[in-house]
Design an enzyme around this catalytic site. Structure first.
Site, PDB file in Angstrom:
ATOM      1  N   SER A 124     -21.819  13.573  15.577  1.00  0.00           N
ATOM      2  CA  SER A 124     -20.795  14.030  16.514  1.00  0.00           C
ATOM      3  C   SER A 124     -21.283  15.234  17.291  1.00  0.00           C
ATOM      4  CB  SER A 124     -19.552  14.414  15.708  1.00  0.00           C
ATOM      5  OG  SER A 124     -18.627  15.100  16.515  1.00  0.00           O
ATOM      6  N   TYR A 149     -15.181  19.227   8.529  1.00  0.00           N
ATOM      7  CA  TYR A 149     -15.581  17.920   9.075  1.00  0.00           C
ATOM      8  C   TYR A 149     -16.934  18.037   9.771  1.00  0.00           C
ATOM      9  CZ  TYR A 149     -16.058  14.195  12.479  1.00  0.00           C
ATOM     10  OH  TYR A 149     -16.573  13.185  13.248  1.00  0.00           O
ATOM     11  N   LYS A 153     -20.961  16.359   9.019  1.00  0.00           N
ATOM     12  CA  LYS A 153     -21.876  15.673   9.956  1.00  0.00           C
ATOM     13  C   LYS A 153     -23.227  16.385   9.991  1.00  0.00           C
ATOM     14  CE  LYS A 153     -19.072  12.465  11.164  1.00  0.00           C
ATOM     15  NZ  LYS A 153     -19.296  11.108  10.667  1.00  0.00           N
TER      16      LYS A 153
HETATM   17  P1  NAD Z   1     -11.952   5.537  12.057  1.00  0.00           P
HETATM   18  O1  NAD Z   1     -11.208   6.373  11.074  1.00  0.00           O
HETATM   19  O2  NAD Z   1     -11.178   4.659  12.963  1.00  0.00           O
HETATM   20  O3  NAD Z   1     -13.039   4.648  11.284  1.00  0.00           O
HETATM   21  C1  NAD Z   1     -13.645   5.069  10.092  1.00  0.00           C
HETATM   22  C2  NAD Z   1     -13.554   3.896   9.119  1.00  0.00           C
HETATM   23  O4  NAD Z   1     -14.173   4.257   7.892  1.00  0.00           O
HETATM   24  C3  NAD Z   1     -12.109   3.502   8.798  1.00  0.00           C
HETATM   25  O5  NAD Z   1     -11.980   2.105   8.942  1.00  0.00           O
HETATM   26  C4  NAD Z   1     -11.937   3.950   7.351  1.00  0.00           C
HETATM   27  O6  NAD Z   1     -11.015   3.135   6.668  1.00  0.00           O
HETATM   28  C5  NAD Z   1     -13.350   3.820   6.823  1.00  0.00           C
HETATM   29  N1  NAD Z   1     -13.703   4.674   5.673  1.00  0.00           N
HETATM   30  C6  NAD Z   1     -13.593   6.015   5.545  1.00  0.00           C
HETATM   31  N2  NAD Z   1     -14.061   6.413   4.365  1.00  0.00           N
HETATM   32  C7  NAD Z   1     -14.498   5.300   3.720  1.00  0.00           C
HETATM   33  C8  NAD Z   1     -15.100   5.062   2.462  1.00  0.00           C
HETATM   34  N3  NAD Z   1     -15.359   6.060   1.596  1.00  0.00           N
HETATM   35  N4  NAD Z   1     -15.404   3.788   2.124  1.00  0.00           N
HETATM   36  C9  NAD Z   1     -15.150   2.772   2.978  1.00  0.00           C
HETATM   37  N5  NAD Z   1     -14.594   2.927   4.185  1.00  0.00           N
HETATM   38  C10 NAD Z   1     -14.275   4.189   4.547  1.00  0.00           C
HETATM   39  O7  NAD Z   1     -12.886   6.518  12.904  1.00  0.00           O
HETATM   40  P2  NAD Z   1     -13.763   6.218  14.194  1.00  0.00           P
HETATM   41  O8  NAD Z   1     -13.158   6.975  15.311  1.00  0.00           O
HETATM   42  O9  NAD Z   1     -14.026   4.785  14.328  1.00  0.00           O
HETATM   43  O10 NAD Z   1     -15.081   6.997  13.769  1.00  0.00           O
HETATM   44  C11 NAD Z   1     -16.175   6.340  13.159  1.00  0.00           C
HETATM   45  C12 NAD Z   1     -17.227   7.369  12.812  1.00  0.00           C
HETATM   46  O11 NAD Z   1     -17.597   8.084  13.989  1.00  0.00           O
HETATM   47  C13 NAD Z   1     -16.733   8.421  11.819  1.00  0.00           C
HETATM   48  O12 NAD Z   1     -17.793   8.733  10.948  1.00  0.00           O
HETATM   49  C14 NAD Z   1     -16.403   9.606  12.699  1.00  0.00           C
HETATM   50  O13 NAD Z   1     -16.536  10.819  12.020  1.00  0.00           O
HETATM   51  C15 NAD Z   1     -17.461   9.474  13.782  1.00  0.00           C
HETATM   52  N6  NAD Z   1     -17.082  10.103  15.054  1.00  0.00           N
HETATM   53  C16 NAD Z   1     -15.887   9.782  15.629  1.00  0.00           C
HETATM   54  C17 NAD Z   1     -15.515  10.393  16.826  1.00  0.00           C
HETATM   55  C18 NAD Z   1     -14.188  10.105  17.466  1.00  0.00           C
HETATM   56  O14 NAD Z   1     -13.734  10.919  18.278  1.00  0.00           O
HETATM   57  N7  NAD Z   1     -13.530   8.997  17.178  1.00  0.00           N
HETATM   58  C19 NAD Z   1     -16.391  11.307  17.439  1.00  0.00           C
HETATM   59  C20 NAD Z   1     -17.603  11.601  16.819  1.00  0.00           C
HETATM   60  C21 NAD Z   1     -17.950  10.980  15.621  1.00  0.00           C
HETATM   61  C1  WQD Z   2      -9.738  17.055  23.987  1.00  0.00           C
HETATM   62  C2  WQD Z   2      -9.161  18.121  24.900  1.00  0.00           C
HETATM   63  C3  WQD Z   2      -7.903  19.816  23.755  1.00  0.00           C
HETATM   64  C4  WQD Z   2      -4.685  17.132  22.430  1.00  0.00           C
HETATM   65  C5  WQD Z   2     -12.469  16.011  18.734  1.00  0.00           C
HETATM   66  C6  WQD Z   2     -13.274  16.527  17.580  1.00  0.00           C
HETATM   67  C7  WQD Z   2     -14.725  16.172  17.777  1.00  0.00           C
HETATM   68  C8  WQD Z   2     -14.892  14.667  18.015  1.00  0.00           C
HETATM   69  C9  WQD Z   2     -13.998  14.189  19.126  1.00  0.00           C
HETATM   70  C10 WQD Z   2     -15.217  13.627  15.874  1.00  0.00           C
HETATM   71  C11 WQD Z   2      -9.273  19.546  24.346  1.00  0.00           C
HETATM   72  C12 WQD Z   2      -7.008  19.018  24.672  1.00  0.00           C
HETATM   73  C13 WQD Z   2      -5.825  17.644  23.003  1.00  0.00           C
HETATM   74  C14 WQD Z   2      -3.416  17.549  22.941  1.00  0.00           C
HETATM   75  C15 WQD Z   2      -4.548  18.917  24.568  1.00  0.00           C
HETATM   76  N1  WQD Z   2     -14.487  13.910  16.857  1.00  0.00           N
HETATM   77  N2  WQD Z   2      -5.771  18.517  24.057  1.00  0.00           N
HETATM   78  N3  WQD Z   2      -3.400  18.419  23.995  1.00  0.00           N
HETATM   79  O1  WQD Z   2     -11.213  18.462  20.267  1.00  0.00           O
HETATM   80  O2  WQD Z   2     -12.750  17.678  22.128  1.00  0.00           O
HETATM   81  O3  WQD Z   2     -12.923  16.644  19.922  1.00  0.00           O
HETATM   82  O4  WQD Z   2     -12.644  14.603  18.865  1.00  0.00           O
HETATM   83  O5  WQD Z   2     -16.358  13.923  15.664  1.00  0.00           O
HETATM   84  O6  WQD Z   2     -15.391  16.583  16.632  1.00  0.00           O
HETATM   85  O7  WQD Z   2     -13.130  17.945  17.508  1.00  0.00           O
HETATM   86  O8  WQD Z   2     -10.949  16.133  21.265  1.00  0.00           O
HETATM   87  O9  WQD Z   2      -9.091  14.750  22.056  1.00  0.00           O
HETATM   88  O10 WQD Z   2      -8.631  16.542  20.331  1.00  0.00           O
HETATM   89  O11 WQD Z   2      -9.175  17.223  22.667  1.00  0.00           O
HETATM   90  O12 WQD Z   2      -4.487  19.714  25.527  1.00  0.00           O
HETATM   91  O13 WQD Z   2      -2.346  17.162  22.457  1.00  0.00           O
HETATM   92  O14 WQD Z   2      -7.749  17.881  25.041  1.00  0.00           O
HETATM   93  O15 WQD Z   2      -7.544  21.176  23.763  1.00  0.00           O
HETATM   94  O16 WQD Z   2      -9.519  20.393  25.447  1.00  0.00           O
HETATM   95  P1  WQD Z   2     -11.947  17.375  20.912  1.00  0.00           P
HETATM   96  P2  WQD Z   2      -9.401  16.095  21.522  1.00  0.00           P
END
Ligand code: NAD
Ligand code: WQD
Length: 338
Positions: A124, A149, A153
């Site tokens: 991330s 979190y 990562k």
């Molecule tokens: P998500 O929660 O929709 O998907 C994660 C999946 O992993 C879920 O289906 C959950 O049930 C499963 N899971 C969690 N722990 C588990 C375990 N111990 N065993 C088996 N299954 C398990 O999230 P997502 O948005 O699809 O994110 C996927 C990956 O990408 C995550 O690792 C997340 O941290 C990373 N990521 C997400 C974002 C984002 O903004 N969505 C951004 C950066 C990184």
């Molecule tokens: C985006 C922008 C908020 C909600 C997060 C995690 C990051 C990654 C992606 C996993 C910001 C603003 C938000 C609301 C708002 N995930 N906002 N009102 O914080 O950039 O990233 O998700 O790895 O680690 O931190 O994403 O969608 O929460 O916010 O004004 O109700 O929207 O302040 O500027 P963020 P977000």
């Protein structure tokens, strides 16, 4: 290739499974549904046009993982499984460290036993912490994360890097995602957060649908063009395709590469609100409130390395992201629950 996706029923995993199948790969999923529903995989099968072999198991469960690797000839793994809510991780650090680290260690130990040495990991942009400058490049020093979190990562990146150092036959691709939004253009799969969403786009879709009253815009005094926070929003299907390219890369190279997956374009919160209203002809009422602790002014990628190494570039624009997020919401007002 036969590709095991951990967490393949989740938001990014489900879209990636569809793109992997379209590219001719066979997909095996392991998920414990802690943050997803089996219905997502049924729809993945429908969109991918072939069955998905799935296991309901915790990736921390060594016996279950052993069985999965014994029953399948796995060529590569994409490790999505993890808990991902930043705020929750501050209140439940042990749960986050246990789940995210233990699952990775158990997975890698099982892979090692079975001689499977290719892994693509969901990292991330959060590992960059508070950026000194943007756009963010992979070779920039990460000064530290702002929440448990993010640290999971960061630590997993180090663990996987250490495995390659000890055994150069491994191929590790650490994908640093920026802000994935949108949904599959069919409207069949999308983001399905539990309860009130934390992230911007799912919150906006619920406000536009009348399920929530208004959006709180967290701060308008940031050092950005309109004072609201700037982020690199990327369409989840573009992100999914990046994984297909990362698997192809991992099949041909060894070593460890860190790769940003972003568009390189920063949009503010108000840019997103305006684009959403314009693309979909709906209103998104909002009020400006205080800053959310931990938020940064601006965060966006330099995506050049992804293009150079993977031949990957984001193709969908903000209008596509807004339109597809809204289609998913209107076709599935209660997510996968119907
Ligand atoms: P998500 O929660 O929709 O998907 C994660 C999946 O992993 C879920 O289906 C959950 O049930 C499963 N899971 C969690 N722990 C588990 C375990 N111990 N065993 C088996 N299954 C398990 O999230 P997502 O948005 O699809 O994110 C996927 C990956 O990408 C995550 O690792 C997340 O941290 C990373 N990521 C997400 C974002 C984002 O903004 N969505 C951004 C950066 C990184
Ligand atoms: C985006 C922008 C908020 C909600 C997060 C995690 C990051 C990654 C992606 C996993 C910001 C603003 C938000 C609301 C708002 N995930 N906002 N009102 O914080 O950039 O990233 O998700 O790895 O680690 O931190 O994403 O969608 O929460 O916010 O004004 O109700 O929207 O302040 O500027 P963020 P977000």
């Amino acid at each position: 290739m036969n590709i095991l996706t951990t967490g393949g029923a989740g938001f990014i995993g489900s879209h990636t499974c569809v793109e992997l199948m379209k590219a001719g790969h066979h997909v095996i999923v392991v998920d414990n549904y802690v943050n997803s529903q089996p219905e997502a995989l049924r729809r993945v099968e429908e969109l991918g046009g072939m069955p998905v072999k799935s296991y309901t198991a915790d990736v921390c469960d060594a016996e279950a993982m052993e069985r999965i690797f014994s029953e399948n000839e796995i060529d590569a793994v994409i490790h999505f499984a993890g808990l991902k809510a930043v705020g929750e991780s501050v209140h439940q650090p042990l749960r986050y460290y246990r789940n995210n680290l233990d699952s990775t260690l158990t997975l890698c130990e099982t892979m090692e036993r079975h001689g499977v040495k290719r892994i693509v990991f969901s990292s991330s942009a959060t590992v960059y912490g508070v950026p000194d400058e943007v756009p963010l490049r992979e070779d920039m020093f990460c000064k530290g994360c702002t929440n448990p979190y993010g640290w999971t990562k960061y630590m997993i990146e180090k663990i996987l890097g250490g495995i390659v150092e000890a055994d150069p036959e491994w191929s590790v691709v650490l994908l640093r995602y920026f802000n994935p939004i949108g949904a599959h253009e069919s409207g069949r799969i999308g983001e399905n957060p539990n309860g009130i969403p934390n992230n911007l786009m799912p919150y906006i879709t619920k406000v536009a649908a009348g399920q929530l009253d208004h959006l709180s815009v967290f701060g308008n005094d940031y050092a950005t063009h309109d004072g609201t926070g700037v982020r690199d929003y990327i369409h989840v299907v573009d992100l999914a395709k990046g994984h297909v390219d990362a698997c192809a890369y991992a099949a041909q190279h060894t070593g460890c590469e860190i790769i940003n997956l972003g568009t390189g374009i920063g949009y503010s919160v108000l840019d997103i609100v305006n684009a959403f209203e314009k693309a979909n002809g709906v209103k998104v009422p909002y009020v400006i409130t205080d800053r959310r602790p931990g938020d940064v002014d601006a965060c966006y990628a330099d995506p050049a390395k992804a293009e150079a190494l993977l031949g990957w570039k984001a193709e969908r624009n903000l209008e596509d992201m807004c339109r597809d997020a809204w289609r998913w919401q209107t076709m599935n007002p209660n997510g996968y629950k119907g």
